[in-house]
Write a protein that holds these residues in place. Sequence first.
Motif, PDB file in Angstrom:
ATOM      1  N   LYS A  20       0.820  -1.206   0.000  1.00  0.00           N
ATOM      2  CA  LYS A  20       0.000   0.000   0.000  1.00  0.00           C
ATOM      3  C   LYS A  20       0.858   1.263   0.000  1.00  0.00           C
ATOM      4  N   TYR A  21       1.984   1.212   0.732  1.00  0.00           N
ATOM      5  CA  TYR A  21       2.834   2.401   0.854  1.00  0.00           C
ATOM      6  C   TYR A  21       4.062   2.354  -0.074  1.00  0.00           C
ATOM      7  N   GLY A  22       3.968   1.547  -1.118  1.00  0.00           N
ATOM      8  CA  GLY A  22       4.992   1.581  -2.170  1.00  0.00           C
ATOM      9  C   GLY A  22       6.236   0.775  -1.906  1.00  0.00           C
ATOM     10  N   PHE A  23       6.164  -0.222  -1.013  1.00  0.00           N
ATOM     11  CA  PHE A  23       7.325  -1.059  -0.731  1.00  0.00           C
ATOM     12  C   PHE A  23       7.124  -2.477  -1.263  1.00  0.00           C
ATOM     13  N   SER A  24       6.417  -2.585  -2.396  1.00  0.00           N
ATOM     14  CA  SER A  24       6.117  -3.904  -2.968  1.00  0.00           C
ATOM     15  C   SER A  24       7.384  -4.656  -3.369  1.00  0.00           C
ATOM     16  N   GLU A  44      -1.219  -0.620  -6.920  1.00  0.00           N
ATOM     17  CA  GLU A  44      -0.393   0.583  -6.941  1.00  0.00           C
ATOM     18  C   GLU A  44      -0.805   1.535  -5.819  1.00  0.00           C
ATOM     19  N   PRO A  45       0.148   2.188  -5.170  1.00  0.00           N
ATOM     20  CA  PRO A  45      -0.208   3.181  -4.145  1.00  0.00           C
ATOM     21  C   PRO A  45      -1.038   4.314  -4.761  1.00  0.00           C
ATOM     22  N   VAL A  46      -1.931   4.891  -3.964  1.00  0.00           N
ATOM     23  CA  VAL A  46      -2.742   6.006  -4.451  1.00  0.00           C
ATOM     24  C   VAL A  46      -1.846   7.228  -4.645  1.00  0.00           C
ATOM     25  N   ASP A  47      -2.354   8.216  -5.372  1.00  0.00           N
ATOM     26  CA  ASP A  47      -1.545   9.391  -5.726  1.00  0.00           C
ATOM     27  C   ASP A  47      -1.008  10.129  -4.499  1.00  0.00           C
ATOM     28  N   ASP A  48      -1.840  10.236  -3.448  1.00  0.00           N
ATOM     29  CA  ASP A  48      -1.399  10.953  -2.245  1.00  0.00           C
ATOM     30  C   ASP A  48      -0.168  10.291  -1.624  1.00  0.00           C
ATOM     31  N   LYS A  50       1.992   8.350  -3.292  1.00  0.00           N
ATOM     32  CA  LYS A  50       3.109   8.489  -4.235  1.00  0.00           C
ATOM     33  C   LYS A  50       3.850   9.815  -4.052  1.00  0.00           C
ATOM     34  N   LYS A  51       3.126  10.845  -3.616  1.00  0.00           N
ATOM     35  CA  LYS A  51       3.732  12.166  -3.445  1.00  0.00           C
ATOM     36  C   LYS A  51       4.572  12.258  -2.167  1.00  0.00           C
ATOM     37  N   MET A  52       4.431  11.286  -1.283  1.00  0.00           N
ATOM     38  CA  MET A  52       5.171  11.307  -0.020  1.00  0.00           C
ATOM     39  C   MET A  52       6.634  10.941  -0.230  1.00  0.00           C
ATOM     40  N   THR A  53       7.483  11.387   0.694  1.00  0.00           N
ATOM     41  CA  THR A  53       8.887  10.970   0.687  1.00  0.00           C
ATOM     42  C   THR A  53       8.972   9.531   1.209  1.00  0.00           C
ATOM     43  N   SER A  54      10.130   8.912   1.018  1.00  0.00           N
ATOM     44  CA  SER A  54      10.330   7.536   1.506  1.00  0.00           C
ATOM     45  C   SER A  54      10.153   7.475   3.021  1.00  0.00           C
ATOM     46  N   GLY A  55      10.662   8.503   3.718  1.00  0.00           N
ATOM     47  CA  GLY A  55      10.536   8.542   5.173  1.00  0.00           C
ATOM     48  C   GLY A  55       9.091   8.630   5.626  1.00  0.00           C
ATOM     49  N   GLU A  56       8.292   9.453   4.945  1.00  0.00           N
ATOM     50  CA  GLU A  56       6.876   9.600   5.299  1.00  0.00           C
ATOM     51  C   GLU A  56       6.128   8.284   5.061  1.00  0.00           C
ATOM     52  N   ARG A  57       6.401   7.644   3.920  1.00  0.00           N
ATOM     53  CA  ARG A  57       5.721   6.382   3.608  1.00  0.00           C
ATOM     54  C   ARG A  57       6.077   5.305   4.629  1.00  0.00           C
ATOM     55  N   LEU A  58       7.351   5.286   5.047  1.00  0.00           N
ATOM     56  CA  LEU A  58       7.769   4.311   6.049  1.00  0.00           C
ATOM     57  C   LEU A  58       7.085   4.580   7.381  1.00  0.00           C
ATOM     58  N   ARG A  59       6.999   5.851   7.768  1.00  0.00           N
ATOM     59  CA  ARG A  59       6.359   6.192   9.052  1.00  0.00           C
ATOM     60  C   ARG A  59       4.901   5.767   9.077  1.00  0.00           C
TER      61      ARG A  59
END
Length: 555
Positions: A20-24, A44-48, A50-59
Amino acid sequence: MRISYRHIKRYREIAQVMIKYGFSFIIERINKDNGSKVDIDSTEPVDDIKKMTSGERLRYALQELGPTYVKMGQILSTRRDLLDKDMIEELEKLRDDVSFFETETAMKIIEDEIKMPVDEIFESISSEPIAAASIGQVYEATLKTGESVIVKVQRPGIENTIKSDLEILKRVSDSAQDVVADYNINLKDVIEELSTQLLRELDYNYEAINAVKMKKMFQYSEHVYIPEIYMEYTTKRVLVMEKINGVKVSDIETIKEKGWDPVKIADIGVKSFIMQVLTHGFFHADPHPGNIFVIDKEKIAYIDFGMIGIIDKKTLKHLNQFAIACINKDVDRIAYVLYEMDSIDENTDMESFRQEIMYMIHYYYDVPIEKISFGSIIGEVFSFFRKYRVKMPSQLVTLAKTIITLEGTGRMINPGFSVKGISREFAKNYYKESLNPKNIAKEKKQEAEEMFHDFKSMPKQIKGVLRVLEKNNLKITIEDVKMRRIEDCLKEMTTQMSMSLVLAALIVGSSLIIASPNLESSRTIKIMSFFGFFTSFIVGILLVIDIIRTRISKK
């Protein structure tokens, strides 16, 4: 290593959140290496997102995965030696944003653990928790003997959840190692360290013992108070601790209203920290504003002893040597100290390593210390360490993180607070402790005991070396020094020396023949002398060619 069948459901949940957060890509690698047949929706992760940084997606992924991963993220946020600044800043935002569990369940846990009815232990206890965290929640209570206390109760089922998650992480660590290869992280070691810390936090006895030890350290202090732990009511899942009635150190307005001096309070915090580190080698490793209360104009109290740092005298000595080398701009000494600490990788580019160290030293050396943020320096140093694969002892990593936290807390109390106060106090107390005759005597006694132990073990070590020699097990050592190359060099040197001796003999012999008084009367003697000089000329040419060929082949 395959995912255990009993963990399939939880693994599927983890995989879905990661995707979900782009770590497939992580899940795909794990599935491939483990031969997993787990059915997981790949979306695929939603657009919102996708716009996040790697750190934000991990958090956000860690928050959604629950208590184990939130705790892991919080622990990783202290590891500036492993992760970049941006990633650290995001992980530091992780909070135990969890719901309360039923008070009825909490009371049942208390009774099961203490083996007594709640009304026989407490005169009263709050009907609702006053705080909740990922591992437990907190109640206010009054003991039958009249003391006001705080009661921490562990969440039901949290131990099984955390152990299950840790087992999954350990099983997939080998497959996920390549994902973090660029960070120079040994994932298996990191997970093992996280596992140790998490399992300790699951046992409130560990926190209780830390608090008891800390209280003993400050038992005669006029400026620091440590709350009482009621060990008779403390178990693995329940902790009963004296309630501190004071003002949170972050409540600056109330502190000023009471007429207390924030500068003096910050100074007390620094001095108490220095004492913990230098005198006892045992310190509170999480001195953030929520864990420090001001209870009088010249007195503070610490709470929450789940995170403790331990540092030995040898590591402190290395730290002091490192600091002196930096002050003296002695790059070679810095490298030597790091070698002593087994921190430098054997493949490190030492020339680039030295140049970058020199640059950092010169950059910060002349900057007024009031203008320097210790956190920024530590961040840059750890970034440098990651680049050159410098492995710092976990003790020093914990100490650095604690100083950063302390600096932040100090500046919250007193905007003029700087690392200058910490460094000055640290240096003063370090040398005070080092020059203390009692400590010198103790150190020399330890050194004498070590020497005596080494002397006693020497015959055994010599016997071991002789046994190796007797078994002729030195073949590897000889090969390691490239014996064949040595043999080639000896052959070349011997050949050239032999040719030089032949050349010298021919020249000397021919010269003696020419000097003979019978030269004019014998044609044979004339031919021999001519032949000798001609041969010496040929040998000389061959020798020069051989020397030139040897030098060219070595370039």
